[in-house]
Design a protein around this motif. Sequence first.
Motif, PDB file in Angstrom:
ATOM      1  N   TRP A  13       0.831  -1.206   0.000  1.00 34.43           N
ATOM      2  CA  TRP A  13       0.000   0.000   0.000  1.00 34.43           C
ATOM      3  C   TRP A  13       0.863   1.252   0.000  1.00 34.43           C
ATOM      4  CZ3 TRP A  13      -1.259   3.247   4.439  1.00 34.43           C
ATOM      5  CH2 TRP A  13      -2.259   4.173   4.171  1.00 34.43           C
ATOM      6  N   TRP A  33      -5.588   2.180  -8.758  1.00 33.08           N
ATOM      7  CA  TRP A  33      -6.380   3.038  -7.894  1.00 33.08           C
ATOM      8  C   TRP A  33      -7.327   2.193  -7.045  1.00 33.08           C
ATOM      9  CZ3 TRP A  33     -11.548   4.496  -7.287  1.00 33.08           C
ATOM     10  CH2 TRP A  33     -11.740   5.618  -6.489  1.00 33.08           C
ATOM     11  N   GLN A  34      -7.958   1.179  -7.659  1.00 36.12           N
ATOM     12  CA  GLN A  34      -8.869   0.302  -6.919  1.00 36.12           C
ATOM     13  C   GLN A  34      -8.116  -0.538  -5.892  1.00 36.12           C
ATOM     14  OE1 GLN A  34     -11.885   0.053  -6.389  1.00 36.12           O
ATOM     15  NE2 GLN A  34     -12.868   1.143  -8.047  1.00 36.12           N
ATOM     16  N   VAL A  35      -6.925  -1.023  -6.270  1.00 35.75           N
ATOM     17  CA  VAL A  35      -6.124  -1.802  -5.331  1.00 35.75           C
ATOM     18  C   VAL A  35      -5.755  -0.930  -4.127  1.00 35.75           C
ATOM     19  CG1 VAL A  35      -3.877  -2.936  -5.001  1.00 35.75           C
ATOM     20  CG2 VAL A  35      -5.227  -3.418  -7.049  1.00 35.75           C
ATOM     21  N   GLU A  36      -5.323   0.291  -4.387  1.00 37.90           N
ATOM     22  CA  GLU A  36      -4.947   1.200  -3.311  1.00 37.90           C
ATOM     23  C   GLU A  36      -6.136   1.527  -2.413  1.00 37.90           C
ATOM     24  OE1 GLU A  36      -3.959   4.972  -1.310  1.00 37.90           O
ATOM     25  OE2 GLU A  36      -5.424   4.799  -2.902  1.00 37.90           O
ATOM     26  N   ARG A  37      -7.276   1.767  -2.980  1.00 37.83           N
ATOM     27  CA  ARG A  37      -8.475   2.068  -2.194  1.00 37.83           C
ATOM     28  C   ARG A  37      -8.916   0.854  -1.379  1.00 37.83           C
ATOM     29  NH1 ARG A  37      -9.093   6.120  -0.176  1.00 37.83           N
ATOM     30  NH2 ARG A  37      -6.916   6.098  -0.508  1.00 37.83           N
ATOM     31  N   SER A  38      -8.825  -0.337  -1.957  1.00 35.64           N
ATOM     32  CA  SER A  38      -9.216  -1.553  -1.229  1.00 35.64           C
ATOM     33  C   SER A  38      -8.302  -1.804  -0.038  1.00 35.64           C
ATOM     34  CB  SER A  38      -9.177  -2.761  -2.165  1.00 35.64           C
ATOM     35  OG  SER A  38     -10.062  -2.594  -3.230  1.00 35.64           O
ATOM     36  N   ILE A  39      -7.000  -1.670  -0.263  1.00 34.04           N
ATOM     37  CA  ILE A  39      -6.050  -1.871   0.832  1.00 34.04           C
ATOM     38  C   ILE A  39      -6.233  -0.790   1.891  1.00 34.04           C
ATOM     39  CG2 ILE A  39      -3.607  -1.901   1.450  1.00 34.04           C
ATOM     40  CD1 ILE A  39      -3.052  -3.156  -1.283  1.00 34.04           C
ATOM     41  N   GLY A  41      -8.964   0.704   2.648  1.00 30.83           N
ATOM     42  CA  GLY A  41     -10.166   0.352   3.396  1.00 30.83           C
ATOM     43  C   GLY A  41      -9.916  -0.726   4.439  1.00 30.83           C
ATOM     44  N   LEU A  42      -9.024  -1.671   4.113  1.00 33.08           N
ATOM     45  CA  LEU A  42      -8.693  -2.723   5.070  1.00 33.08           C
ATOM     46  C   LEU A  42      -7.810  -2.209   6.211  1.00 33.08           C
ATOM     47  CD1 LEU A  42      -7.824  -5.665   2.647  1.00 33.08           C
ATOM     48  CD2 LEU A  42      -9.795  -5.512   4.165  1.00 33.08           C
ATOM     49  N   GLU A  44      -7.393   1.050   7.230  1.00 33.81           N
ATOM     50  CA  GLU A  44      -7.843   2.257   7.933  1.00 33.81           C
ATOM     51  C   GLU A  44      -8.266   1.989   9.381  1.00 33.81           C
ATOM     52  OE1 GLU A  44      -8.160   6.131   8.604  1.00 33.81           O
ATOM     53  OE2 GLU A  44      -7.349   5.229   6.790  1.00 33.81           O
TER      54      GLU A  44
END
Length: 81
Positions: A13, A33-39, A41-42, A44
Motif C-alpha cells: 500500500w 487506484w482500486q487496489v490502493e483504495r481496497s487496501i 479500506g482494510l 484504515e
Amino acid sequence: MLANTLSMIVIIWFIIGLLFAFNVVSRDNQFLWQVERSIAGLLEPLLRPIRRVMPDTGAIDFSPMVLILLINAVLIVLGSL
C-alpha cells in the motif's frame, strides 16, 4: 503468517501510494487506484487509532511504519511465550 501478510500489505500500500505521489503512475490507472483504495479500506481501522495518538507531521504519514513496528513487537512477544 497472518502478521507477515499484514506487514506485506502495508508495504504494498505504501509503495503504490509513492507511485501515485511521484506521478510514476497516473491516478487514471483504474486497476492500481482500486487496489490502493481496497487496501486503504482494510488498513484504515488499524491506522486510525495510531494517527490519533501520533502528532501531525504534515505531508508524511508515519502510521504505516508504526503499524509494522507494532506487528513485529507482537510477534516478538508471542515468540517468547
